[in-house]
Design an enzyme around this catalytic site. Structure first.
Site, PDB file in Angstrom:
ATOM      1  CE  LYS A 116     -72.644  -3.881  35.756  1.00  0.00           C
ATOM      2  NZ  LYS A 116     -71.877  -5.118  36.604  1.00  0.00           N
ATOM      3  CD  GLU A 199     -69.673  -0.233  26.452  1.00  0.00           C
ATOM      4  OE1 GLU A 199     -69.895  -1.213  25.886  1.00  0.00           O
ATOM      5  OE2 GLU A 199     -69.051  -0.196  27.628  1.00  0.00           O
ATOM      6  CG  HIS A 234     -78.486 -10.566  27.662  1.00  0.00           C
ATOM      7  ND1 HIS A 234     -77.363 -10.250  27.147  1.00  0.00           N
ATOM      8  CD2 HIS A 234     -79.476  -9.837  27.027  1.00  0.00           C
ATOM      9  CE1 HIS A 234     -77.500  -9.238  26.075  1.00  0.00           C
ATOM     10  NE2 HIS A 234     -78.907  -8.915  26.262  1.00  0.00           N
ATOM     11  NE  ARG A 292     -72.615 -14.769  39.677  1.00  0.00           N
ATOM     12  CZ  ARG A 292     -72.705 -13.873  38.480  1.00  0.00           C
ATOM     13  NH1 ARG A 292     -72.462 -12.608  38.659  1.00  0.00           N
ATOM     14  NH2 ARG A 292     -73.001 -14.416  37.310  1.00  0.00           N
TER      15      ARG A 292
HETATM   16  C1  MV4 Z   1     -71.685  -5.338  24.670  1.00  0.00           C
HETATM   17  C2  MV4 Z   1     -71.722  -5.938  23.401  1.00  0.00           C
HETATM   18  C3  MV4 Z   1     -71.223  -5.596  22.251  1.00  0.00           C
HETATM   19  N1  MV4 Z   1     -70.585  -4.156  22.192  1.00  0.00           N
HETATM   20  N2  MV4 Z   1     -71.080  -4.010  24.512  1.00  0.00           N
HETATM   21  C4  MV4 Z   1     -74.112  -8.261  26.998  1.00  0.00           C
HETATM   22  C5  MV4 Z   1     -74.973  -7.848  28.448  1.00  0.00           C
HETATM   23  C6  MV4 Z   1     -73.635  -7.333  29.182  1.00  0.00           C
HETATM   24  N3  MV4 Z   1     -72.800  -8.513  29.786  1.00  0.00           N
HETATM   25  C7  MV4 Z   1     -72.873  -6.664  28.063  1.00  0.00           C
HETATM   26  N4  MV4 Z   1     -73.281  -7.412  27.124  1.00  0.00           N
HETATM   27  C8  MV4 Z   1     -72.617  -6.911  25.894  1.00  0.00           C
HETATM   28  N5  MV4 Z   1     -72.031  -5.744  25.722  1.00  0.00           N
HETATM   29  C9  MV4 Z   1     -70.604  -3.810  23.358  1.00  0.00           C
HETATM   30  N6  MV4 Z   1     -69.969  -2.307  23.441  1.00  0.00           N
HETATM   31  C10 MV4 Z   1     -72.289  -7.407  23.272  1.00  0.00           C
HETATM   32  C11 MV4 Z   1     -72.875  -7.835  24.593  1.00  0.00           C
HETATM   33  C12 MV4 Z   1     -73.160  -9.060  24.668  1.00  0.00           C
HETATM   34  C13 MV4 Z   1     -74.517  -9.494  24.196  1.00  0.00           C
HETATM   35  C14 MV4 Z   1     -74.961  -8.333  23.414  1.00  0.00           C
HETATM   36  C15 MV4 Z   1     -76.370  -8.576  22.844  1.00  0.00           C
HETATM   37  C16 MV4 Z   1     -76.998  -9.803  22.736  1.00  0.00           C
HETATM   38  C17 MV4 Z   1     -76.398 -10.816  23.637  1.00  0.00           C
HETATM   39  C18 MV4 Z   1     -75.459 -10.588  24.048  1.00  0.00           C
HETATM   40  C19 MV4 Z   1     -74.495 -11.537  24.839  1.00  0.00           C
HETATM   41  C20 MV4 Z   1     -73.376 -11.228  25.478  1.00  0.00           C
HETATM   42  C21 MV4 Z   1     -72.680 -10.154  25.372  1.00  0.00           C
END
Ligand code: MV4
Length: 495
Positions: A116, A199, A234, A292
Site C-alpha cells: 500500500k 492518512e 470490511h 483479480r
Molecule cells: C480509508 C477510509 C477513510 N479514510 N482511508 C477500509 C479497508 C481498506 N480498503 C481501506 N479502507 C478505508 N480506508 C481513509 N484515509 C475508509 C476505509 C473504509 C472503511 C473504514 C472503516 C470501516 C469500514 C470501511 C469500509 C470501506 C472503506
C-alpha cells in the site's frame, strides 16, 4: 485459444468461470480438497483432481499441488478466481515458469499493488488522487508531527495489506501511542510486516470502485463504477452499478483516474481500482487496486453487457479487446446481494451444516451465481459465501423492487443465513436514498432478526426427513434445480 483450463478455486466463482469456459468450448479441470469431494463445482467440470486436505494451505493455497494438477491433466492455463492464490505474485510466476498461462494480470502488477505504501507513491506519481498523508514514518514522534500537519482525525494503516487489518482511527495525539502499538501488532500477525502509514481519515466515506480491463496490446478501458458501501467489518454485503452518488462528471474523472492507475503498473486483464468518495466534497481518493476478478463483477456485466470471465480468458490467450472507451455504455441498474451462511442473531458467526433445501429465485432480470445445491454440506473450512443474487432493471427503483422480490422468493433451509438481514437493508429508506456509507451497518442499522415462522421450521424438518430418507432411484426428483451440476453425467475424477 486454450483447449483446457484448470480453475484453481471452488464454490460459486469456480462454477462461474467454468460456465465461461463451456461457452468458449474449452474443457475444464476442477481442483478440490478432500472436504469438497462432492461439491457442485467438481461435478461441473469435465475432470477433477484432489489436491489435498480441507485446510486451504493444504489444498487451494498449495502452489505446487495446483500446478501439478494442471500438468497432470494437460491444462494450458489456470484461472485463479478470487481469494486463494489470485493475488499471489509468486503463484503467477510459478504458473508461467511451468509453461502455463496465468489468466490474470502481470505478476509485476500484482506485486506493485500489493504494497500500500509503494502503490500510493506510484499513484501520486501518476497523478491519481491519493489521501493526504505520509509513508515511511518510524517513531511515535514522527507520527504525531505528521498527524498535526495532516489534521485529526487521522487513520493509521498497515502498509502490507488492505481489508481493514491493522487500521486504527486516531482523533488526538493522546490516542497515537496505543493505536500505533495495536496496529503494528495486528499488521505483523496478519501480514508478517509491521510497517504503517498515516492518512487523513475521511469520515463516513463511500466505497466506490472502478472496473478496469486491458489486453496484451496496450488497450485499457474502464467499465464504470460499482458502489460497495453496504459493508460489515470490511465484508461487502450489497453492491450496485451505477452508484446513486456519482454525476457523469465525477464518473468520467474517476474512470480516467482508474485507467491512469492501471496504466502506471502496465496492467492487463481484469482489475478493480478502489476509491473512497466523500459525498460532502465530491472528492475521491485512491485506496488500493485489486488485481483479480472480484466477487461483485456480475453487476458490471449486467450494465455493460460484457462477459468479463470470457474476456479474461480471451485476452489471456492474446486476443485484442475490441472495445474502446467510446464504445462502452452503462445502461440500466444492477444490484447484487451476497447470501452468506452466517447467523445475524449470533454475531454473524459462520453457520455450517447440510443444505436441506435451496430454491433459487428466477424470472426476468434475475441471475444467481451459487456454489451450493440442496444436499450440499457447508463446512467451516472456507468463506461462508453461498450464492450471489444479482438483479438487473431499467432504473434503480425497479432494481430495488426486483431484488426485494427475488430475496422473498429465495428459500434456504439447513443453515442459518443473512437472507432476512438483506431484506431488512433493502427495505430501509436510507438504502433507497443512497445514503448508506461504509460505517452505516455497524453504527446506524439497529436491526434484530425475526423469530423463524413456524412453517419455515416445519419445512426444514420435512425437507430434512426427505433428504435423510431419500430413495436413490428418485434422488434426482428432489433436486429442484434443473441447472444443477448434479445433473451433468460425465464427471469423473483423477487422484
Ligand atoms: C480509508 C477510509 C477513510 N479514510 N482511508 C477500509 C479497508 C481498506 N480498503 C481501506 N479502507 C478505508 N480506508 C481513509 N484515509 C475508509 C476505509 C473504509 C472503511 C473504514 C472503516 C470501516 C469500514 C470501511 C469500509 C470501506 C472503506
Amino acid at each position: 485459444m486454450f483447449r483446457k483450463i484448470l480453475v484453481a478455486n471452488r464454490a460459486e466463482i469456480a462454477i462461474r468461470i467454468m460456465r465461461a469456459c463451456r461457452e468458449l468450448g474449452i474443457a475444464t479441470v476442477a481442483v478440490h480438497s478432500s472436504a469438497d469431494r462432492d461439491a457442485p463445482h467438481v461435478r461441473f467440470a469435465e475432470e477433477a483432481v484432489d489436491i489435498g486436505q480441507a485446510a486451504p494451505r493444504e489444498s487451494y493455497l498449495n502452489i505446487s499441488n495446483v500446478i501439478q494438477a494442471a500438468k497432470q491433466t494437460g491444462a494450458e492455463a489456470i484461472h485463479p478466481g478470487y481469494g486463494f492464490l489470485s493475488e499471489n505474485a509468486e503463484f503467477a510466476e510459478a504458473v508461467a515458469a511451468a509453461g502455463l498461462t496465468f489468466i490474470g494480470p502481470p505478476a509485476s502488477a500484482i506485486r506493485a499493488m500489493g504494497d500500500k505504501a509503494e502503490s500510493k507513491r506510484t499513484m501520486r506519481a501518476a497523478g491519481v488522487p491519493t489521501v493526504p498523508g505520509a509513508e515511511n514514518l518510524s517513531g511515535e514522534t514522527e507520527f504525531i508531527e505528521a498527524a498535526e500537519r495532516i489534521g485529526y482525525p487521522v487513520l493509521v494503516k498497515a502498509a502490507a495489506g488492505g481489508g481493514g487489518k491493522g487500521m486504527r482511527v486516531v482523533r488526538s495525539a493522546r490516542e497515537m501511542p496505543e493505536a500505533l502499538e495495536s496496529a503494528r501488532r495486528e499488521s505483523q500477525n496478519a501480514f508478517g510486516d509491521d510497517r504503517l502509514l498515516l492518512e487523513k481519515y475521511i469520515e463516513n466515506a463511500h466505497h466506490i470502485e472502478i472496473q478496469v480491463f486491458g489486453d496484451r496490446h496496450g488497450h485499457l478501458v474502464h467499465l464504470f463504477e460499482r458502489e460497495c458501501s453496504v459493508q460489515r467489518r470490511h465484508q461487502k454485503i450489497i453492491e450496485e452499478s451505477p452508484s446513486p452518488l456519482l454525476t457523469p462528471e465525477i464518473r468520467e474523472r474517476m474512470g480516467a483516474a482508474a485507467v491512469a492507475a492501471a496504466r502506471a503498473v502496465g496492467y492487463f486483464n481484469a482489475g478493480t481500482v478502489e476509491f473512497i468518495f466523500d459525498p460532502r466534497t465530491a472528492d475521491f481518493y485512491f485506496l488500493e487496486m485489486n488485481t483479480r476478478l472480484q466477487v461483485e463483477h456480475p453487476v458490471t456485466e449486467a450494465v455493460t453487457g460484457l462477459d468479463l470471465a470470457q474476456w479474461q480468458i480471451r485476452v489471456a490467450a492474446g486476443e485484442p479487446f475490441p472495445y474502446r472507451q467510446a464504445d462502452l455504455t452503462q445502461r440500466g441498474h444492477a444490484i447484487e446481494c451476497r447470501l452468506y451462511a452466517e447467523d445475524p442473531a449470533g454475531g454473524f458467526l459462520p453457520s455450517t451444516g447440510r443444505i436441506l433445501q435451496f430454491l433459487e429465485p428466477r424470472g426476468p432480470g434475475i441471475r444467481v451465481d451459487s456454489g451450493i445445491v440442496t444436499g450440499s454440506e457447508v463446512t467451516r473450512f472456507y468463506d461462508p459465501l453461498l450464492a450471489k443474487i444479482i438483479v438487473y432493471a431499467e432504473d434503480r427503483p425497479a432494481a430495488i423492487r426486483r431484488m426485494r422480490a427475488a430475496l422473498k422468493e429465495t428459500v434456504l433451509h439447513g443453515v442459518t443465513s443473512n437472507l432476512d438481514f438483506l431484506q431488512a437493508i433493502l427495505a430501509r429508506p436510507e438504502f433507497a436514498e443512497g445514503k448508506i456509507h461504509t460505517r452505516w451497518v455497524e453504527t446506524e442499522f439497529d436491526w434484530q432478526p425475526p423469530e423463524p415462522p413456524l412453517e419455515a421450521l416445519l419445512a426444514a424438518v420435512l425437507a430434512g426427513s426427505a433428504l435423510e430418507n431419500r430413495n436413490p432411484k428418485i434422488e434426482h426428483s428432489v433436486e429442484p434445480d434443473p441447472f444443477s451440476p448434479w445433473k451433468s453425467g460425465s464427471g469423473f475424477r483423477i487422484g
